[in-house]
Design an enzyme around this catalytic site. Structure first.
Site, PDB file in Angstrom:
ATOM      1  N   LYS A 164      -3.922  -2.668   0.162  1.00 47.70           N
ATOM      2  CA  LYS A 164      -4.253  -2.113   1.471  1.00 47.70           C
ATOM      3  C   LYS A 164      -4.657  -3.231   2.434  1.00 47.70           C
ATOM      4  O   LYS A 164      -5.129  -4.278   1.997  1.00 47.70           O
ATOM      5  CB  LYS A 164      -5.451  -1.158   1.332  1.00 47.70           C
ATOM      6  CG  LYS A 164      -5.154   0.148   0.625  1.00 47.70           C
ATOM      7  CD  LYS A 164      -6.398   1.022   0.572  1.00 47.70           C
ATOM      8  CE  LYS A 164      -6.130   2.337  -0.133  1.00 47.70           C
ATOM      9  NZ  LYS A 164      -5.184   3.219   0.572  1.00 47.70           N
TER      10      LYS A 164
ATOM     11  N   ARG B 281      -2.263  10.446  -7.630  1.00 47.97           N
ATOM     12  CA  ARG B 281      -1.377  11.439  -8.248  1.00 47.97           C
ATOM     13  C   ARG B 281      -1.039  11.062  -9.679  1.00 47.97           C
ATOM     14  O   ARG B 281      -0.719  11.927 -10.493  1.00 47.97           O
ATOM     15  CB  ARG B 281      -0.118  11.597  -7.373  1.00 47.97           C
ATOM     16  CG  ARG B 281       0.680  10.330  -7.223  1.00 47.97           C
ATOM     17  CD  ARG B 281       1.679  10.407  -6.068  1.00 47.97           C
ATOM     18  NE  ARG B 281       1.019  10.283  -4.764  1.00 47.97           N
ATOM     19  CZ  ARG B 281       1.651  10.357  -3.596  1.00 47.97           C
ATOM     20  NH1 ARG B 281       2.958  10.593  -3.563  1.00 47.97           N
ATOM     21  NH2 ARG B 281       0.999  10.221  -2.473  1.00 47.97           N
TER      22      ARG B 281
HETATM   23  N1  BES Z   1      -7.081   7.027  -1.531  1.00 48.46           N
HETATM   24  C1  BES Z   1      -5.915   6.992  -0.734  1.00 48.46           C
HETATM   25  C2  BES Z   1      -5.880   8.115   0.322  1.00 48.46           C
HETATM   26  C3  BES Z   1      -6.931   8.036   1.385  1.00 48.46           C
HETATM   27  C4  BES Z   1      -6.670   7.408   2.587  1.00 48.46           C
HETATM   28  C5  BES Z   1      -8.156   8.639   1.220  1.00 48.46           C
HETATM   29  C6  BES Z   1      -7.636   7.357   3.582  1.00 48.46           C
HETATM   30  C7  BES Z   1      -9.117   8.586   2.204  1.00 48.46           C
HETATM   31  C8  BES Z   1      -8.857   7.948   3.387  1.00 48.46           C
HETATM   32  C9  BES Z   1      -4.669   7.145  -1.599  1.00 48.46           C
HETATM   33  O1  BES Z   1      -4.768   6.609  -2.874  1.00 48.46           O
HETATM   34  C10 BES Z   1      -3.575   6.398  -0.921  1.00 48.46           C
HETATM   35  O2  BES Z   1      -3.674   5.213  -0.818  1.00 48.46           O
HETATM   36  N2  BES Z   1      -2.542   7.125  -0.492  1.00 48.46           N
HETATM   37  C11 BES Z   1      -1.431   6.538   0.168  1.00 48.46           C
HETATM   38  C12 BES Z   1      -0.175   7.167  -0.387  1.00 48.46           C
HETATM   39  C13 BES Z   1       1.076   6.488   0.076  1.00 48.46           C
HETATM   40  C14 BES Z   1       1.193   5.127  -0.551  1.00 48.46           C
HETATM   41  C15 BES Z   1       2.259   7.370  -0.319  1.00 48.46           C
HETATM   42  C16 BES Z   1      -1.570   6.827   1.650  1.00 48.46           C
HETATM   43  O3  BES Z   1      -1.996   7.917   2.014  1.00 48.46           O
HETATM   44  O4  BES Z   1      -1.273   5.927   2.435  1.00 48.46           O
HETATM   45 MN    MN Z   2      -4.285   4.549  -2.949  1.00 50.33          MN
END
Ligand code: BES
Ligand code: MN
Ligand code: ZN
Length: 495
Positions: free
Chosen positions: A271, A345
């Site tokens: 990230k 997931r």
């Molecule tokens: N933990 C994150 C989702 C999240 C984002 C929670 C912001 C709280 C605040 C999750 O693991 C994630 O990174 N999801 C990705 C999925 C994508 C790579 C398909 C996302 O939402 O960007």
């Molecule tokens: Mn994630």
């Protein structure tokens, strides 16, 4: 965790020896109006309290708190008027809960107060007061303002069995919510899979639950490829925690599953640095499931509850899983990892398959799963997907308790977006549209077809990075504990 002592009181609020008296206001056409239930307070101000509040700029809006020095009109030196907003007939419980929360935030540092909001809705006033004065101070070495010490809840009779039962239930619920907030707010250097598992087991055993913890060796033995894949990049190995509440009589068996990523860097698909620290909250679903299972036991609900809680830290390292890896999940399904940041997931898939082996009547999972949930619904509305009938039942309940879920679809055509070139399924689609739904469709592949199932995406509502409002401070909110608790109570009632 700090919450005030809550006490029923049936003596006069105008002569009570307290530091502050809380009354409710509503927004009316020409200005604020006093909420019913404070007539003697108004009389103590010679019937001029509404005019006085209007002069101070009160409108009666939600989250409005007006402080009035009483100069001897009543015993309390300070009057707090807290707004409920527009009231249509009877105020809703959520309006009372929010107003009580805003008042109790404004009372930080006060030793003792009394409220008349409890005359309208005792449970909501109690919950709002307890949640609003929550503060997470475990990591402060210097003392700041303490929270409110004690709130007296004015009721017609303090010895009424009904009132005592309502208060005890409200306190149990508020304690569960604040326990979830504590877990979410604990920083990731102290809350990692093994320490989270320990805390879950300690809480569960204190409530008499059966517990089981699978460490990395047990996870390997049983083939939990999703949890091991996601947790493999961390020096702090993953866990799967199982908590079992089995009451003597039970209406139904409910399986709860919660995402417990104790920190989400994104892994190799790392990230950006901005706001990455907020990914300490990526175990909010797990926290909610743990405390709700303990709460079911505390409330002696006639529902069997089995929690299956995967815990992992998603880190980039030489041992981390990679984009391109294929994982063999618990139960044998293979998953091509196209993005290591879609890790929730993967650990949930293992847990959902394990949870279904207990043959539950209902299966609920909750997770801070997608940024797309926040894009679609914002920070205060959870997305609820799953079997249509059960999804809608949970959605209605979440709205009744003020956690405001919204039903979302799982369109079948999204499944082909997850087709993998070599495995059974890929963990992300090649586009980002409808990302919350795609994640739900991925999970549905791991849910047995014959079990009513709901998936609560709480990415936004689980954590407040903005300003405090109502009974919600900064940081962990405790969402969706009150929804899950109310769903269990509803299943206890109606099966
Ligand atoms: N933990 C994150 C989702 C999240 C984002 C929670 C912001 C709280 C605040 C999750 O693991 C994630 O990174 N999801 C990705 C999925 C994508 C790579 C398909 C996302 O939402 O960007
Ligand atoms: Mn994630
Ligand atoms: Zn995550």
């Amino acid at each position: 965790m700090t919450t005030p002592t809550l006490r029923l009181a049936d003596d006069s609020v105008t002569t009570a020896t307290v530091d502050a008296l809380v009354v409710g206001t509503m927004s009316g056409k020409g200005g604020p109006r006093l909420l019913p239930g404070s007539a003697e307070v108004d009389a103590a101000f010679d019937g001029a309290l509404t005019d006085l509040l209007a002069m101070l700029g009160a409108k009666g809006k939600a989250d409005e708190v007006i402080k009035v020095p009483t100069r001897g009109a009543i015993s309390a030196p300070l009057l707090i008027a807290t707004g409920l907003g527009e009231v249509d007939g009877q105020p809703t419980s959520e309006q009372v809960r929010r107003a009580a929360g805003a008042a109790s935030r404004a009372l930080a540092g006060t030793a003792r107060a009394v409220t008349t909001l409890s005359r309208i809705d005792l449970a909501a006033a109690a919950e709002g007061t307890a949640l609003g004065s929550y503060a997470f101070t475990a990591y402060r070495s210097r003392n700041g303002d303490g929270p409110l010490g004690q709130m007296d809840l004015s009721v017609p009779s303090a010895s009424s069995a009904g009132a005592r039962a309502d208060l005890a239930r409200a306190v149990a619920i508020a304690e569960a919510v604040t326990a979830a907030r504590d877990l979410v707010n604990t920083p990731p250097n102290d809350l990692y899979p093994a320490s989270f598992a320990d805390r879950a087991v300690t809480m569960a055993q204190a409530a008499g639950l059966r517990t089981e913890v699978l460490d990395e060796k047990a996870l390997r033995r049983h083939g939990y490829g999703g949890i091991l894949g996601v947790g493999g990049g961390s020096s702090r190995p993953p866990r799967l925690v199982r908590l079992h509440y089995a009451p003597a009589t039970s209406k139904a068996k409910v399986a709860l599953v919660g995402k417990g990523v104790t920190f989400d860097t994104g892994g190799i698909s790392i990230k950006p640095a901005a706001k990455m620290e907020e990914m300490t909250m990526d175990m909010a679903g797990a926290a909610a499931v743990v405390v709700t299972t303990v709460l079911a036991a505390r409330l002696e609900l006639p529902v069997e509850v089995i929690a299956t809680v995967p815990m992992a830290e998603n880190m980039p390292s030489a041992t981390a899983y990679r984009p391109g890896d294929v994982l063999t999940m618990y139960g044998g399904t293979t998953v091509e990892v196209l993005n290591t940041d879609a890790e929730g997931r993967l650990i949930l898939a293992d847990a959902l398959v394990r949870a279904a082996q207990d043959a539950p009547d209902y299966l609920i999972d909750t997770a801070t799963l997608t940024g797309a949930q926040i894009v679609a619904l914002g920070n205060r509305t959870q997305g609820i997907m799953g079997t249509p009938e059960f999804r809608d039942r949970i959605t209605a309940i979440s709205q009744q308790v003020g956690e405001n879920g919204w039903a979302m679809p799982l369109p079948e055509h999204l499944r082909s977006d997850l087709d993998s070139k070599l495995a059974d399924i890929a963990n992300v689609a090649s586009h980002r549209w409808g990302g919350m739904l795609t994640a739900g469709v991925f999970l549905s592949e791991f849910v047995a077809d014959d079990i009513p199932w709901a998936h609560l995406d709480i990415a936004g509502p689980a954590y407040n990075s903005g300003s405090p409002w109502g009974y919600t401070g900064k940081g962990g909110t405790g969402v969706p504990v009150r929804t899950l608790a109310a769903v269990l109570a509803d299943i206890a009632d109606r099966g």
